[in-house]
Write an enzyme that holds these catalytic residues in place. Sequence first.
Site, short mmCIF file in Angstrom:
data_model
loop_
_atom_site.label_atom_id
_atom_site.label_comp_id
_atom_site.label_asym_id
_atom_site.label_seq_id
_atom_site.Cartn_x
_atom_site.Cartn_y
_atom_site.Cartn_z
N GLU A 1 47.94 43.46 30.05
CA GLU A 1 48.11 43.84 31.46
C GLU A 1 49.17 42.99 32.12
O GLU A 1 49.30 41.79 31.84
CB GLU A 1 46.77 43.68 32.21
CG GLU A 1 46.85 44.02 33.69
CD GLU A 1 45.49 43.95 34.37
OE1 GLU A 1 44.48 44.35 33.73
OE2 GLU A 1 45.42 43.49 35.53
N GLU B 1 48.46 41.59 42.50
CA GLU B 1 47.18 41.78 43.17
C GLU B 1 47.19 41.09 44.53
O GLU B 1 47.82 40.06 44.72
CB GLU B 1 46.01 41.26 42.33
CG GLU B 1 45.69 42.15 41.13
CD GLU B 1 44.40 41.79 40.45
OE1 GLU B 1 43.45 42.60 40.47
OE2 GLU B 1 44.33 40.68 39.88
N TRP C 1 39.35 47.75 44.98
CA TRP C 1 37.99 47.50 44.52
C TRP C 1 37.38 46.32 45.27
O TRP C 1 38.09 45.56 45.94
CB TRP C 1 37.94 47.27 43.01
CG TRP C 1 38.84 46.20 42.46
CD1 TRP C 1 40.19 46.28 42.24
CD2 TRP C 1 38.45 44.89 42.03
NE1 TRP C 1 40.66 45.11 41.71
CE2 TRP C 1 39.62 44.24 41.56
CE3 TRP C 1 37.23 44.22 41.97
CZ2 TRP C 1 39.60 42.93 41.07
CZ3 TRP C 1 37.21 42.92 41.47
CH2 TRP C 1 38.39 42.29 41.03
N THR D 1 34.99 35.70 40.50
CA THR D 1 35.71 36.78 41.18
C THR D 1 35.49 36.71 42.68
O THR D 1 36.43 36.89 43.48
CB THR D 1 35.26 38.15 40.64
OG1 THR D 1 35.54 38.20 39.25
CG2 THR D 1 35.98 39.27 41.35
#
Length: 293
Positions: free
Chosen positions: A166, A170, A258, A268
């Site tokens: 990836e 972000e 999200w 997170t």
Amino acid sequence: MSRLFALVLTAGALVFAASGDGNKCTEFSPCSREGYCDANAMFCMWDLCDPTKSYNATSCWQPEGCLDQTIEFDSSSDVVPIRQYSGNPNTNALVSIFEPDNSKIENGKLVLDMTYESAQNKGFGTTVHSSHSFQYGTVTARIKSASIAKGVVSAFIIRSDQVGDEIDFEWVGKDPNTVETNIFYHDILNYSNSRYFDVGGDTSAEYHDYTIVWDPDFIQWAVDGKTLRTFKREDTYNKANNEYRFPAAEGRVGLSIWDGGNSGSDGTEEWAGTPTPWTPSTVYQMFVESITI
């Protein structure tokens, strides 16, 4: 089972489980994904479909290859829910892969919504993928992030789901002036790969051009034509494994929103900000004006 597949099964979709270790899907539901079989794009689309458990070597759709294009969202067909996707990448530029589908085209822009899901006490967002696969090249997306509240995460990525490679931009709501750049190799978590940059203003208040340049030997990230960072393959050599930990697998361009603040993961939530503020009527939105590949 992923959150997506739990929703599919709850909705009563026609899904058949692969029966037993080593068994494969049937001729009538030939494509395998996460231990289940069916015949639509959600199961057969390349990079979602598992060829080792599918009916035969040709069951999973093949990678479509890259297409030079600019998507300006002047047609409702530019994005389609995955269950309506026929498999022709020239008909729909983007595929929305979650159900329910929270993507839409409105006033010439792609809008990705995140809404409140009371049963989970968190947000349910949106992910769209390019219908064409992508391996090396330049991608620019003109984006207004959803960074209006802590916990809300917006993303612009190139990713291979099967391999776990990836490259991403972000944005997290607790710091709306900042964008993060990062890479993953085979889904190995390496915090040293991320870098943060001040964009010079609130990324949720105005559009910026975000560019990823992916070359076999380096990756560059740029904002409004200014290069922020260069990441070189030669610097990723891992002597213990005799490999370069550099994203190289063919994947897809993706955009998503999200809920990181109510994710249930301490790391997170700390990164995104927590808790994400919700009321039953709250909707967070990420806007995309154009994508050039």
